[in-house]
Design a protein around this motif. Structure first.
Motif, PDB file in Angstrom:
ATOM      1  N   VAL A  26      -7.770   8.398   7.947  1.00 32.88           N
ATOM      2  CA  VAL A  26      -8.172   6.995   7.741  1.00 32.88           C
ATOM      3  C   VAL A  26      -7.225   6.066   8.502  1.00 32.88           C
ATOM      4  CG1 VAL A  26      -8.374   5.156   6.012  1.00 32.88           C
ATOM      5  CG2 VAL A  26      -9.330   7.421   5.547  1.00 32.88           C
ATOM      6  N   MET A  27      -5.931   6.335   8.428  1.00 36.05           N
ATOM      7  CA  MET A  27      -4.955   5.514   9.150  1.00 36.05           C
ATOM      8  C   MET A  27      -5.208   5.572  10.651  1.00 36.05           C
ATOM      9  SD  MET A  27      -0.878   5.878   9.451  1.00 36.05           S
ATOM     10  CE  MET A  27       0.048   4.813  10.525  1.00 36.05           C
ATOM     11  N   LEU A  34      -4.086  15.602   1.719  1.00 30.69           N
ATOM     12  CA  LEU A  34      -3.349  14.478   2.292  1.00 30.69           C
ATOM     13  C   LEU A  34      -3.717  14.238   3.749  1.00 30.69           C
ATOM     14  CD1 LEU A  34       0.196  14.924   0.727  1.00 30.69           C
ATOM     15  CD2 LEU A  34      -1.585  13.296   0.096  1.00 30.69           C
ATOM     16  N   TRP A  69      -1.442  12.481  -8.074  1.00 32.22           N
ATOM     17  CA  TRP A  69      -2.473  13.236  -7.368  1.00 32.22           C
ATOM     18  C   TRP A  69      -2.067  14.707  -7.239  1.00 32.22           C
ATOM     19  CZ3 TRP A  69      -7.310  13.246  -5.914  1.00 32.22           C
ATOM     20  CH2 TRP A  69      -7.722  14.120  -4.919  1.00 32.22           C
ATOM     21  N   PRO A  89      -5.919  10.564   4.071  1.00 29.44           N
ATOM     22  CA  PRO A  89      -5.346   9.252   4.371  1.00 29.44           C
ATOM     23  C   PRO A  89      -4.808   9.140   5.796  1.00 29.44           C
ATOM     24  CG  PRO A  89      -4.247  10.241   2.461  1.00 29.44           C
ATOM     25  CD  PRO A  89      -5.288  11.195   2.921  1.00 29.44           C
ATOM     26  N   TRP A  90      -4.315  10.237   6.366  1.00 27.21           N
ATOM     27  CA  TRP A  90      -3.832  10.190   7.753  1.00 27.21           C
ATOM     28  C   TRP A  90      -4.987   9.972   8.712  1.00 27.21           C
ATOM     29  CZ3 TRP A  90       0.830   8.911   8.503  1.00 27.21           C
ATOM     30  CH2 TRP A  90       1.833   9.314   7.631  1.00 27.21           C
ATOM     31  N   GLY A 129       0.839   4.133  -2.815  1.00 26.05           N
ATOM     32  CA  GLY A 129       0.730   5.547  -2.460  1.00 26.05           C
ATOM     33  C   GLY A 129       1.883   6.360  -3.007  1.00 26.05           C
ATOM     34  N   LEU A 161       0.825  -1.201   0.000  1.00 28.22           N
ATOM     35  CA  LEU A 161       0.000   0.000   0.000  1.00 28.22           C
ATOM     36  C   LEU A 161       0.867   1.262   0.000  1.00 28.22           C
ATOM     37  CD1 LEU A 161      -2.787  -1.089   2.491  1.00 28.22           C
ATOM     38  CD2 LEU A 161      -3.002  -0.797   0.018  1.00 28.22           C
ATOM     39  N   GLY A 166       0.769   9.198  -5.450  1.00 25.22           N
ATOM     40  CA  GLY A 166       0.886  10.518  -4.826  1.00 25.22           C
ATOM     41  C   GLY A 166       1.334  11.619  -5.766  1.00 25.22           C
ATOM     42  N   CYS A 201      -8.252   3.514  11.491  1.00 23.53           N
ATOM     43  CA  CYS A 201      -8.001   2.074  11.361  1.00 23.53           C
ATOM     44  C   CYS A 201      -7.146   1.548  12.507  1.00 23.53           C
ATOM     45  CB  CYS A 201      -7.328   1.764  10.027  1.00 23.53           C
ATOM     46  SG  CYS A 201      -8.396   1.969   8.599  1.00 23.53           S
TER      47      CYS A 201
END
Length: 170
Positions: free
Chosen positions: A136-137, A130, A112, A133-134, A105, A101, A109, A140
């Motif tokens: 989301v991390m 950005l 993007w 994603p932080w 990225g 992953l 990246g 999770c």
């Protein structure tokens, strides 16, 4: 000058090495990995958002330089989470999946950022986005490392993330 930029990046990287050692030490000492990853991930989200909102001058440079030690600080406990949650082949698969992953990225990246620059005329939106994603991390990791609410009947039994008060000492 180019030399000053290099020195600033080297200084931020040295601070990152110290942050990694300290955060890893406290994570090991407290035997608590989740918070030691979630807090830096949330800090990274905030720093990316601030950098995106104020992408000009020394302010942006300072925010981006601050992101380096924060990023490095989470690395030791983040990798330790895999060793705690998985054993043997499953651990290897989990580490390989996260590595894959990261590679995806790293590939997507720059595209993007280029796409956002073409759409908006600058890097602010790409950099500010950005933070997603932080976040989301952080979510999770918080979910995966949440405390288990099972009662431990054998005090010698070791379980991940079980509060000491949950162990039945009888």
């Amino acid at each position: 000058s180019v030399a000053r930029v290099g020195y600033l990046i080297a200084l931020a990287s040295a601070a990152g090495a110290v942050a990694m050692l300290l955060n890893g030490f406290y994570s090991d000492r407290r035997r608590e990995r989740g918070r030691h990853v979630v807090v830096p991930a949330l800090m990274m989200a905030l720093l990316m958002l601030v950098a995106g909102l104020h992408l000009h001058g020394w302010g942006a440079a300072l925010v981006l330089l601050m992101a380096m030690p924060v990023y490095f600080a989470m690395q030791a406990p983040w990798v330790a989470i895999f060793a705690e949650l998985f054993r043997g082949e499953k651990a290897a698969l989990a580490i390989a999946t996260v590595n894959m992953l990261g590679i995806v990225g790293g590939f997507l990246g720059p595209y993007w950022m280029g796409w956002m620059r073409e759409l908006t005329g600058g890097y602010a939106v790409g950099l500010g986005s950005l933070c997603v994603p932080w976040l989301v991390m952080a979510g999770c990791i918080a979910w995966v490392t949440r405390p288990h609410m099972r009662k431990v009947t054998n005090a010698d039994e070791k379980m991940l993330n079980v509060a000491p008060g949950m162990a039945d000492e009888s």
